[in-house]
Scaffold this motif. Structure first.
Motif, PDB file in Angstrom:
ATOM      1  N   ASN A 193      12.252   7.371  11.264  1.00 32.63           N
ATOM      2  CA  ASN A 193      12.351   7.063   9.848  1.00 32.63           C
ATOM      3  C   ASN A 193      13.703   6.434   9.549  1.00 32.63           C
ATOM      4  OD1 ASN A 193       9.797   8.131   9.240  1.00 32.63           O
ATOM      5  ND2 ASN A 193      10.641  10.201   9.128  1.00 32.63           N
ATOM      6  N   SER A 243       6.431   0.300   3.617  1.00 31.21           N
ATOM      7  CA  SER A 243       6.192   1.644   3.093  1.00 31.21           C
ATOM      8  C   SER A 243       5.915   2.626   4.214  1.00 31.21           C
ATOM      9  CB  SER A 243       5.018   1.620   2.109  1.00 31.21           C
ATOM     10  OG  SER A 243       5.275   0.749   1.026  1.00 31.21           O
ATOM     11  N   ASN A 244       5.207   2.150   5.241  1.00 33.38           N
ATOM     12  CA  ASN A 244       4.932   2.967   6.418  1.00 33.38           C
ATOM     13  C   ASN A 244       5.898   2.560   7.529  1.00 33.38           C
ATOM     14  OD1 ASN A 244       3.918   4.459   8.517  1.00 33.38           O
ATOM     15  ND2 ASN A 244       1.837   3.672   8.384  1.00 33.38           N
ATOM     16  N   TRP A 249      -2.975   4.162   9.843  1.00 24.87           N
ATOM     17  CA  TRP A 249      -1.761   3.455   9.480  1.00 24.87           C
ATOM     18  C   TRP A 249      -1.337   3.732   8.045  1.00 24.87           C
ATOM     19  CZ3 TRP A 249       1.224   0.252  12.610  1.00 24.87           C
ATOM     20  CH2 TRP A 249       0.699   0.001  13.879  1.00 24.87           C
ATOM     21  N   PRO A 306       0.400   5.475   4.909  1.00 28.76           N
ATOM     22  CA  PRO A 306       1.630   6.279   4.806  1.00 28.76           C
ATOM     23  C   PRO A 306       1.301   7.742   4.568  1.00 28.76           C
ATOM     24  CG  PRO A 306       1.745   4.308   3.427  1.00 28.76           C
ATOM     25  CD  PRO A 306       0.330   4.424   3.893  1.00 28.76           C
ATOM     26  N   HIS A 307       2.134   8.625   5.072  1.00 32.11           N
ATOM     27  CA  HIS A 307       1.916  10.061   4.909  1.00 32.11           C
ATOM     28  C   HIS A 307       2.320  10.537   3.519  1.00 32.11           C
ATOM     29  CE1 HIS A 307       0.950  10.455   9.133  1.00 32.11           C
ATOM     30  NE2 HIS A 307       2.075   9.822   9.445  1.00 32.11           N
ATOM     31  N   SER A 363      -0.024  -0.262   0.984  1.00 29.32           N
ATOM     32  CA  SER A 363      -0.572  -0.311   2.333  1.00 29.32           C
ATOM     33  C   SER A 363      -1.053  -1.712   2.678  1.00 29.32           C
ATOM     34  CB  SER A 363      -1.727   0.690   2.460  1.00 29.32           C
ATOM     35  OG  SER A 363      -2.307   0.620   3.743  1.00 29.32           O
ATOM     36  N   ASP A 392       1.932  -3.883   3.238  1.00 28.37           N
ATOM     37  CA  ASP A 392       2.488  -3.675   4.578  1.00 28.37           C
ATOM     38  C   ASP A 392       1.747  -4.513   5.615  1.00 28.37           C
ATOM     39  OD1 ASP A 392       4.416  -1.966   3.718  1.00 28.37           O
ATOM     40  OD2 ASP A 392       3.461  -0.127   4.438  1.00 28.37           O
TER      41      ASP A 392
END
Length: 361
Positions: free
Chosen positions: A163, A169-170, A213, A215-216, A225, A228
């Motif tokens: 990170n 974003s991911n 894929w 994001p968490h 998403s 991205d």
């Protein structure tokens, strides 16, 4: 680029149209449709079929052709273990697996195909300038482990993502892009590099933008998403364009809206789409019983040329046999109905000589 440099790189050939360096996709019919192969320095996008079966087969052809041609291979996936994709690569054989058992009456069928609507369409015959760079493969057998072990293969599964501050974003997208850049730098694939022995880097990315894929963080909107995804393809093309590399990316297009897909296609050089008949009303269509879906070439960028070699609005289909995957030009059989029905239809239409509904002049 000098033509002598092309001959020194295994598994490559200069295009007869513009002299650009080409590599084979591993599928002879696809190479012919693309004008001889995949141009080096480009990104090819495949919109997956719903189950992702056939797009994965094309990806395997692309990767196994790289191993056979002694190219470096970079394979990435978060849906499956990328090592399993390499273990399932088809085996190399000496000849076409379907040429030994030709169907009876093939000459007659070929004559039936020469209808007036197909005479001016280009056929998917394999061009002579790519015969020596594409190999034959048997999907019913796996490549030997020794052949794979002796090749330069890099696996990315996204398990060691760090990170940090990035534009995605991911963070997985940023990590994958950085890993590809590091591989290009370490292998001296940049155009400015001068290695002792030049080769090609093949980048195969499986199911980019799938639910794995996402994001968490729950605060991330779905639009981020899709942003991205198209931004990654844009950055990947800029990276690949400056190197002796080719990227083949499959995406589950059914998960994204049309505007996001258009941005992804715009950011890529070549865009293909697979539409499977499975689960649709075309699955039981007798005219399409020999095929498994439609193949569409949505974009073919003119690399180092003024005009694209896009084949136009012709309909193409693909089929997956036990040993081989191929793409063909769609030839529908003649619509043979009962003779009386045909006569009645002709008399009722236009200027038929008989019938109650014939036109009077």
């Amino acid at each position: 680029m000098d033509k002598k440099k092309f001959e020194q790189i295994p598994g490559t050939v200069p295009s007869t149209q513009n002299g650009h360096l080409l590599i084979s996709s591993g599928i002879s019919s696809l190479d012919s449709l693309l004008g001889g192969g995949l141009p080096v320095g480009t990104v090819a996008l495949i919109e997956e079929d719903f189950h992702g079966l056939y797009s994965k087969v094309i990806l395997k052809y692309f990767l196994v052709e790289g191993i056979t041609s002694i190219h470096s291979v970079f394979v990435a996936s978060q849906d499956v273990n990328p090592a399993n994709i390499i273990r399932e690569l088809p085996a190399v054989i000496d000849s076409d697996p379907e040429s030994e058992n030709p169907k009876h009456g093939s000459d007659a069928n070929d004559k039936m195909k020469i209808a007036f609507r197909y005479q001016n369409l280009s056929s998917l015959t394999y061009e002579s300038n790519t015969k020596h760079i594409c190999h034959h493969y048997d999907l019913s057998k796996y490549m030997s482990f020794s052949d794979i072990e002796n090749c330069d293969v890099y696996y990315w599964s996204g398990q060691r993502i760090k990170n940090g501050t990035n534009n995605f974003s991911n963070p997985a997208y940023n990590d994958l892009l950085k890993s590809i850049k590091d591989k290009i730098k370490e292998g001296k694939f940049f155009l400015k590099d001068n290695p002792e022995k030049r080769t090609i880097l093949r980048i195969g990315i499986h199911s980019l933008g799938s639910p794995m894929w996402l994001p968490h963080r729950k605060t991330i909107h779905s639009m981020d998403s899709s942003r991205d995804l198209d931004m990654f393809i844009f950055c990947l093309r800029a990276l690949v364009r400056s190197a002796y590399a080719v990227a083949l990316v499959t995406i589950p297009s059914y998960l994204y809206h049309e505007m996001s897909l258009e941005r992804c296609i715009h950011s890529s050089d070549i865009a293909m789409e697979l539409q499977s008949f499975s689960g649709t009303y075309l699955e039981n269509n007798q005219s399409l019983s020999n095929y498994h879906g439609f193949f569409k070439l949505n974009k073919l960028a003119p690399i180092n040329s003024l005009a694209s070699r896009h084949p136009g609005a012709a309909e193409y289909v693909f089929k997956l046999r036990r040993k081989k995957f191929s793409i063909e030009l769609l030839h529908l059989p003649p619509d043979i109905q009962d003779g009386h029905d045909n006569k009645r239809a002709l008399s009722d239409f236009g200027c038929g000589p008989t019938g109650k509904n014939s036109l009077d002049f």
